[in-house]
Design a protein around this motif. Structure first.
Motif, PDB file in Angstrom:
ATOM      1  N   TYR A 106      56.505  11.734 -26.790  1.00 51.69           N
ATOM      2  CA  TYR A 106      57.216  12.779 -27.539  1.00 51.69           C
ATOM      3  C   TYR A 106      56.258  13.452 -28.514  1.00 51.69           C
ATOM      4  CZ  TYR A 106      61.547  10.836 -25.705  1.00 51.69           C
ATOM      5  OH  TYR A 106      62.557  10.414 -24.866  1.00 51.69           O
ATOM      6  N   PHE A 107      56.300  14.780 -28.520  1.00 52.28           N
ATOM      7  CA  PHE A 107      55.407  15.561 -29.374  1.00 52.28           C
ATOM      8  C   PHE A 107      56.193  16.488 -30.295  1.00 52.28           C
ATOM      9  CE2 PHE A 107      53.110  14.687 -25.457  1.00 52.28           C
ATOM     10  CZ  PHE A 107      51.871  14.250 -25.916  1.00 52.28           C
ATOM     11  N   ILE A 108      55.622  16.712 -31.458  1.00 53.49           N
ATOM     12  CA  ILE A 108      56.103  17.746 -32.369  1.00 53.49           C
ATOM     13  C   ILE A 108      55.141  18.925 -32.253  1.00 53.49           C
ATOM     14  CG2 ILE A 108      56.499  18.392 -34.780  1.00 53.49           C
ATOM     15  CD1 ILE A 108      58.558  16.442 -33.769  1.00 53.49           C
ATOM     16  N   VAL A 109      55.691  20.116 -32.085  1.00 52.01           N
ATOM     17  CA  VAL A 109      54.858  21.311 -31.947  1.00 52.01           C
ATOM     18  C   VAL A 109      55.201  22.303 -33.049  1.00 52.01           C
ATOM     19  CG1 VAL A 109      54.146  23.168 -30.433  1.00 52.01           C
ATOM     20  CG2 VAL A 109      54.855  21.005 -29.452  1.00 52.01           C
ATOM     21  N   ASP A 110      54.198  22.701 -33.792  1.00 44.77           N
ATOM     22  CA  ASP A 110      54.389  23.743 -34.794  1.00 44.77           C
ATOM     23  C   ASP A 110      54.518  25.084 -34.076  1.00 44.77           C
ATOM     24  OD1 ASP A 110      54.126  24.754 -37.705  1.00 44.77           O
ATOM     25  OD2 ASP A 110      52.625  25.912 -36.611  1.00 44.77           O
ATOM     26  N   VAL A 111      55.618  25.783 -34.324  1.00 45.57           N
ATOM     27  CA  VAL A 111      55.902  27.026 -33.609  1.00 45.57           C
ATOM     28  C   VAL A 111      54.815  28.070 -33.856  1.00 45.57           C
ATOM     29  CG1 VAL A 111      57.514  28.957 -33.403  1.00 45.57           C
ATOM     30  CG2 VAL A 111      58.383  26.619 -33.595  1.00 45.57           C
TER      31      VAL A 111
ATOM     32  N   ALA B 146      53.169  17.105 -20.567  1.00 44.36           N
ATOM     33  CA  ALA B 146      53.774  17.886 -21.651  1.00 44.36           C
ATOM     34  C   ALA B 146      53.129  19.269 -21.744  1.00 44.36           C
ATOM     35  CB  ALA B 146      53.623  17.144 -22.975  1.00 44.36           C
ATOM     36  N   CYS B 147      51.804  19.310 -21.632  1.00 42.65           N
ATOM     37  CA  CYS B 147      51.086  20.590 -21.678  1.00 42.65           C
ATOM     38  C   CYS B 147      51.480  21.476 -20.496  1.00 42.65           C
ATOM     39  CB  CYS B 147      49.578  20.345 -21.651  1.00 42.65           C
ATOM     40  SG  CYS B 147      48.925  19.469 -23.087  1.00 42.65           S
ATOM     41  N   ARG B 148      51.556  20.873 -19.322  1.00 44.48           N
ATOM     42  CA  ARG B 148      51.911  21.619 -18.116  1.00 44.48           C
ATOM     43  C   ARG B 148      53.354  22.138 -18.189  1.00 44.48           C
ATOM     44  NH1 ARG B 148      50.034  18.288 -15.066  1.00 44.48           N
ATOM     45  NH2 ARG B 148      51.848  16.974 -14.705  1.00 44.48           N
TER      46      ARG B 148
ATOM     47  N   TYR C 245      55.538   9.694 -30.808  1.00 48.32           N
ATOM     48  CA  TYR C 245      55.577   8.313 -30.322  1.00 48.32           C
ATOM     49  C   TYR C 245      55.615   8.294 -28.799  1.00 48.32           C
ATOM     50  CZ  TYR C 245      60.661   8.812 -29.564  1.00 48.32           C
ATOM     51  OH  TYR C 245      61.902   9.228 -29.135  1.00 48.32           O
ATOM     52  N   THR C 246      55.263   7.143 -28.231  1.00 52.76           N
ATOM     53  CA  THR C 246      55.266   6.958 -26.783  1.00 52.76           C
ATOM     54  C   THR C 246      56.034   5.689 -26.449  1.00 52.76           C
ATOM     55  OG1 THR C 246      53.139   8.070 -26.470  1.00 52.76           O
ATOM     56  CG2 THR C 246      53.843   6.576 -24.735  1.00 52.76           C
ATOM     57  N   ILE C 247      56.863   5.764 -25.423  1.00 46.66           N
ATOM     58  CA  ILE C 247      57.590   4.579 -24.974  1.00 46.66           C
ATOM     59  C   ILE C 247      57.220   4.267 -23.532  1.00 46.66           C
ATOM     60  CG2 ILE C 247      59.559   4.767 -26.542  1.00 46.66           C
ATOM     61  CD1 ILE C 247      61.072   6.268 -24.390  1.00 46.66           C
TER      62      ILE C 247
ATOM     63  N   SER D  40      59.222  22.356 -32.951  1.00 43.63           N
ATOM     64  CA  SER D  40      60.004  22.076 -31.750  1.00 43.63           C
ATOM     65  C   SER D  40      59.493  20.784 -31.123  1.00 43.63           C
ATOM     66  CB  SER D  40      59.898  23.234 -30.745  1.00 43.63           C
ATOM     67  OG  SER D  40      58.562  23.415 -30.330  1.00 43.63           O
ATOM     68  N   GLU D  41      60.174  20.336 -30.080  1.00 44.31           N
ATOM     69  CA  GLU D  41      59.838  19.071 -29.437  1.00 44.31           C
ATOM     70  C   GLU D  41      59.443  19.297 -27.978  1.00 44.31           C
ATOM     71  OE1 GLU D  41      62.306  15.039 -29.431  1.00 44.31           O
ATOM     72  OE2 GLU D  41      63.042  16.402 -27.879  1.00 44.31           O
ATOM     73  N   ILE D  42      58.441  18.563 -27.533  1.00 42.13           N
ATOM     74  CA  ILE D  42      58.051  18.568 -26.123  1.00 42.13           C
ATOM     75  C   ILE D  42      57.916  17.106 -25.682  1.00 42.13           C
ATOM     76  CG2 ILE D  42      56.307  19.209 -24.424  1.00 42.13           C
ATOM     77  CD1 ILE D  42      55.488  21.480 -26.134  1.00 42.13           C
ATOM     78  N   VAL D  43      58.365  16.819 -24.474  1.00 43.71           N
ATOM     79  CA  VAL D  43      58.272  15.467 -23.936  1.00 43.71           C
ATOM     80  C   VAL D  43      57.448  15.484 -22.652  1.00 43.71           C
ATOM     81  CG1 VAL D  43      59.538  13.442 -23.141  1.00 43.71           C
ATOM     82  CG2 VAL D  43      60.570  14.950 -24.863  1.00 43.71           C
ATOM     83  N   GLY D  44      56.482  14.586 -22.571  1.00 40.60           N
ATOM     84  CA  GLY D  44      55.682  14.434 -21.360  1.00 40.60           C
ATOM     85  C   GLY D  44      56.050  13.136 -20.660  1.00 40.60           C
TER      86      GLY D  44
END
Length: 226
Positions: A183-188, A99-101, A153-155, A76-80
């Motif tokens: 942007y992060f990829i998270v292994d479910v 993103a963690c929060r 990646y980060t923009i 899944s994707e998470i964005v900070g």
């Protein structure tokens, strides 16, 4: 008998060919949709003045690689996000923490919603008893999930300028202000393990969570992708 076998074989061949054709058609549609999505996102980035941060590669390549990762199963994707930061390195860390929060709060809200709705449906009024558990669970998820985040990646873009007073000569200096997105990829599977670790630690401090351990554990394992 031979005639029947021939008919069955012919039907199976036609069915197989139809399945292959259908799969090929689905792949073409998916590729077309992904190409359209990629172009729209790149247009959005360029129009918004976004640039790639912390990488020698191009934003085009990073975005394509990100989409390739997202097409894999069980991710899944998470964005900070970091806003109004004067230092890019600090902003990057702020985005990671955000993103963690965000993940922790979403996970906590899902578990709280399930507990509130399901236990209330069973005639149980335990909302107040779980308050401490929710806070502890979210805090622990925020800590645990960090190890499961894979940065894609980060923009960054400049959003303005800020005037500050230098301490040494008390002169006003203008510094740029930035906004960042990571942007992060998270292994479910890894994320589920992180939530379970957080739950087990938080449950030790909550009698209510221990009393309804099986149900709460199930809610935690479910995640919140739905």
């Amino acid at each position: 008998m031979k005639k029947i076998l021939s008919i069955i074989l012919a039907i199976a061949t036609v069915a197989c060919a139809g399945s292959i054709t259908a799969d090929a058609g689905t792949n073409r549609i998916l590729k077309k949709a992904l190409k359209k999505e990629y172009k729209a996102k790149m247009k959005e980035y360029k129009k918004g003045g976004w640039e790639l941060y912390g990488s020698s590669r191009s934003l085009d390549v990073q975005l394509l690689t990100h989409y390739e990762k997202l097409n894999q199963e069980n991710v899944s994707e998470i964005v900070g996000v970091a806003s109004k930061v004067a230092n890019k390195a600090v902003g990057h860390q702020v985005a990671i923490n955000d993103a963690c929060r965000t993940y922790a709060q979403t996970s906590g809200s899902y578990v709280k919603g399930r507990i509130t709705s399901d236990l209330a449906a069973d005639g149980e009024d335990v909302a107040a008893e779980f308050d401490h558990f929710y806070a502890a669970y979210e805090r622990l998820v925020e800590s645990e999930i960090k190890g499961e985040l894979i940065e894609s990646y980060t923009i960054v873009r400049q959003t303005g300028k800020d005037k500050q007073t230098k301490k040494d000569d008390k002169k006003k200096v203008t510094t740029p202000v930035y906004e960042m997105q990571t942007y992060f990829i998270v292994d479910v599977t890894g994320a589920t393990a992180a939530r379970i670790r957080a739950y087990e630690a938080a449950a030790k401090e909550s009698e209510a969570a221990q009393r309804y351990a099986e149900k709460v554990s199930d809610y935690v394992k479910e995640g919140f992708a739905k």
